[in-house]
Design an enzyme around this catalytic site. Structure first.
Site, mmCIF file in Angstrom:
data_model
loop_
_atom_site.group_PDB
_atom_site.id
_atom_site.type_symbol
_atom_site.label_atom_id
_atom_site.label_comp_id
_atom_site.label_asym_id
_atom_site.label_seq_id
_atom_site.Cartn_x
_atom_site.Cartn_y
_atom_site.Cartn_z
ATOM 1 N N ASP A 65 2.225 -4.434 -4.124
ATOM 2 C CA ASP A 65 1.843 -5.490 -3.187
ATOM 3 C C ASP A 65 2.227 -5.068 -1.776
ATOM 4 O O ASP A 65 2.942 -4.077 -1.587
ATOM 5 C CB ASP A 65 2.405 -6.853 -3.576
ATOM 6 N N TYR A 67 3.777 -4.584 2.035
ATOM 7 C CA TYR A 67 5.096 -4.720 2.648
ATOM 8 C C TYR A 67 5.256 -6.155 3.142
ATOM 9 O O TYR A 67 4.307 -6.764 3.632
ATOM 10 C CB TYR A 67 5.235 -3.758 3.828
ATOM 11 N N PHE A 78 1.118 1.500 0.922
ATOM 12 C CA PHE A 78 2.110 2.474 1.396
ATOM 13 C C PHE A 78 2.037 2.755 2.895
ATOM 14 O O PHE A 78 2.922 3.387 3.453
ATOM 15 C CB PHE A 78 2.025 3.800 0.613
ATOM 16 N N HIS A 187 7.645 6.292 -9.528
ATOM 17 C CA HIS A 187 7.322 5.733 -8.216
ATOM 18 C C HIS A 187 8.125 6.449 -7.120
ATOM 19 O O HIS A 187 9.229 6.929 -7.374
ATOM 20 C CB HIS A 187 7.675 4.241 -8.222
#
Length: 220
Positions: A65, A67, A78, A187
């Site tokens: 989701d 920031y 990202f 991740h």
């Protein structure tokens, strides 16, 4: 329902926009923007699609989701706006690119330059309340973004799907590995990057696969 999104996506996703779940999602999102601070800015909710039309997609990077702190999210997973300090996951992405391809860490964390080359930077959930990670999960965005991935996997060939972390990997389980390249690793967050994100060589593997299929590689 009429959604402001790139026409190539509008054409393929209109059936989703007309479904009851999307109408309920839209009502929820409108109420959240009207009563709370929500990211990204409303006009940027579909920025990933607008920057990367359907027929130009080469690579899909799947985030979770947006920031949830001020000035960071602008609709690409990202990615952060120019002049915004890199969040930890993005720092680690740039470290891996430097290690993998020898490309120095850039001055800006704005990944629009990737999107314009055919990298769909797709979050599973496209909105979030300020300071509340995952606050808009389970409201319908995941159903919508599942449909996006299905459309790409079924209508396109030789795409690269980059799935970091268990959440992204579950979301991409159905993708035909004989038709597309699926790259998986932990991740890039500081909690997991040292368990296999670093050294995954996903960026060079992506470019090697694209080149092998006559597709222009990405300038990471």
């Amino acid at each position: 329902m009429n959604v402001r999104i790139d026409p190539s996506w509008q054409q393929r996703l209109q059936s989703e926009f007309d479904k009851p779940y999307f109408e309920a999602l839209t009502s929820f999102v409108r109420h959240e923007y009207a009563t709370k601070t929500v990211y990204p800015p409303g006009r940027q909710i579909f920025a990933a699609f607008d920057a990367c039309p359907f027929d130009r997609v080469k690579v899909v990077i799947l985030g979770q989701d947006p920031y949830h702190e001020p000035n960071q999210a602008h609709g690409l997973c990202f990615s952060v706006n120019d002049q915004v300090p890199f969040p930890p996951s993005l720092q680690n992405i740039f470290k891996e690119i430097e290690s993998d391809l020898g490309i120095p860490v850039p001055q800006s964390g704005n990944l629009t330059r990737w999107a314009q080359q055919g990298v769909l930077l797709l979050n599973a959930t496209l909105t979030v309340e300020a300071h509340r990670a995952a606050s808009h999960q389970g409201r319908g965005w995941e159903t919508f973004t599942d449909a996006v991935i299905h459309k790409l996997a079924e209508e396109r060939d030789h795409l690269v799907f980059i799935l970091w972390g268990a959440y992204a990997q579950r979301k991409g389980e159905f993708i035909d590995r004989n038709r597309h390249l699926v790259l998986q690793s932990p991740h890039p967050s500081p909690l997991s990057a040292h368990r296999g994100f670093f050294g995954n060589h996903h960026f060079s593997q992506t470019n090697n696969y694209l080149s092998a299929h006559g597709i222009e590689p990405i300038q990471w």
